[in-house]
Design a protein around this motif. Structure first.
Motif, PDB file in Angstrom:
ATOM      1  N   SER A 121       0.967  -0.971  -0.335  1.00 55.37           N
ATOM      2  CA  SER A 121      -0.139  -0.353   0.235  1.00 55.37           C
ATOM      3  C   SER A 121       0.933   0.986   0.128  1.00 55.37           C
ATOM      4  O   SER A 121       0.904   2.053  -1.233  1.00 55.37           O
ATOM      5  CB  SER A 121      -0.846  -0.205   1.244  1.00 55.37           C
ATOM      6  N   MET A 122       2.115   1.209  -0.048  1.00 58.59           N
ATOM      7  CA  MET A 122       2.609   2.003   0.398  1.00 58.59           C
ATOM      8  C   MET A 122       3.383   2.789  -0.956  1.00 58.59           C
ATOM      9  O   MET A 122       3.322   3.934  -0.986  1.00 58.59           O
ATOM     10  CB  MET A 122       3.422   2.131   2.212  1.00 58.59           C
ATOM     11  N   PRO A 123       3.936   1.850  -1.434  1.00 54.95           N
ATOM     12  CA  PRO A 123       4.861   2.749  -2.450  1.00 54.95           C
ATOM     13  C   PRO A 123       3.440   2.645  -3.651  1.00 54.95           C
ATOM     14  O   PRO A 123       3.583   3.878  -4.745  1.00 54.95           O
ATOM     15  CB  PRO A 123       5.493   0.930  -3.368  1.00 54.95           C
ATOM     16  N   TRP A 124       2.414   1.657  -4.076  1.00 50.92           N
ATOM     17  CA  TRP A 124       0.814   1.918  -4.331  1.00 50.92           C
ATOM     18  C   TRP A 124       0.301   3.600  -4.128  1.00 50.92           C
ATOM     19  O   TRP A 124       0.335   4.547  -4.449  1.00 50.92           O
ATOM     20  CB  TRP A 124      -0.209   1.343  -3.427  1.00 50.92           C
ATOM     21  N   ALA A 125       0.541   4.201  -2.735  1.00 50.04           N
ATOM     22  CA  ALA A 125      -0.034   5.962  -2.373  1.00 50.04           C
ATOM     23  C   ALA A 125       1.334   6.480  -3.120  1.00 50.04           C
ATOM     24  O   ALA A 125       0.295   7.448  -3.429  1.00 50.04           O
ATOM     25  CB  ALA A 125       0.168   6.025  -0.771  1.00 50.04           C
ATOM     26  N   CYS A 126       2.666   5.775  -2.829  1.00 44.14           N
ATOM     27  CA  CYS A 126       3.278   7.125  -3.252  1.00 44.14           C
ATOM     28  C   CYS A 126       2.778   7.109  -5.297  1.00 44.14           C
ATOM     29  O   CYS A 126       3.124   8.422  -5.039  1.00 44.14           O
ATOM     30  CB  CYS A 126       4.643   6.421  -3.488  1.00 44.14           C
ATOM     31  N   ALA A 127       2.646   6.359  -5.590  1.00 42.59           N
ATOM     32  CA  ALA A 127       2.547   6.601  -7.065  1.00 42.59           C
ATOM     33  C   ALA A 127       1.538   6.873  -7.664  1.00 42.59           C
ATOM     34  O   ALA A 127       1.433   7.433  -8.249  1.00 42.59           O
ATOM     35  CB  ALA A 127       2.606   4.496  -7.631  1.00 42.59           C
ATOM     36  N   THR A 128       0.083   6.093  -6.981  1.00 42.27           N
ATOM     37  CA  THR A 128      -0.596   7.241  -6.610  1.00 42.27           C
ATOM     38  C   THR A 128      -1.141   9.128  -6.741  1.00 42.27           C
ATOM     39  O   THR A 128      -1.408   9.432  -7.959  1.00 42.27           O
ATOM     40  CB  THR A 128      -2.046   7.163  -6.176  1.00 42.27           C
ATOM     41  N   LEU A 129       0.037   9.468  -5.508  1.00 47.39           N
ATOM     42  CA  LEU A 129       0.173  10.836  -5.497  1.00 47.39           C
ATOM     43  C   LEU A 129       1.398  11.360  -6.610  1.00 47.39           C
ATOM     44  O   LEU A 129       1.756  12.362  -6.934  1.00 47.39           O
ATOM     45  CB  LEU A 129       0.479  10.850  -4.048  1.00 47.39           C
TER      46      LEU A 129
END
Length: 116
Positions: A21-29
């Protein structure tokens, strides 16, 4: 930086889904925080066998979205994904193929070959 630093300090406590979830959030943002992504990669490699196929695909997608090529992590994901490729649904296959192409890992990629 404060949130990233707090996350880095607690990565040893993270569950596999949280590591995804953490890299996904970074990618999404579209937030490229190199120290955080490097720390997540290291923590993920230690627990790669615990990641489900969806988490493997999502992690690969996240790093590719950020154009963050972490070869040790990508190799670990590939190694973990290949024996489980039949468990990937169409979305996971598509995201994985896209990520490999984005990171230019298509030449003789064992993971890509296993998807064919």
């Amino acid at each position: 930086d404060a949130i990233a630093n707090a996350a880095i300090s607690r990565l040893t406590e993270a569950k596999p889904q949280e590591l995804t979830s953490m890299p996904w959030a970074c990618a999404t943002l579209r937030m490229m925080h190199a120290p955080l992504l490097a720390a997540i990669a290291s923590a993920s490699m230690l627990r790669i066998s615990e990641l489900r196929v969806q988490e493997l695909a999502a992690t690969l997608w996240s790093y590719a979205t950020l154009s963050c090529s972490n070869a040790p992590l990508l190799n670990a994901i590939s190694s973990a994904a290949m024996p489980n490729i039949t468990k990937f649904d169409l979305r996971n296959l598509a995201n994985t193929a896209w990520a490999l192409a984005k990171l230019m890992m298509t030449h003789d990629s064992p993971l890509l070959v296993s998807m064919a």
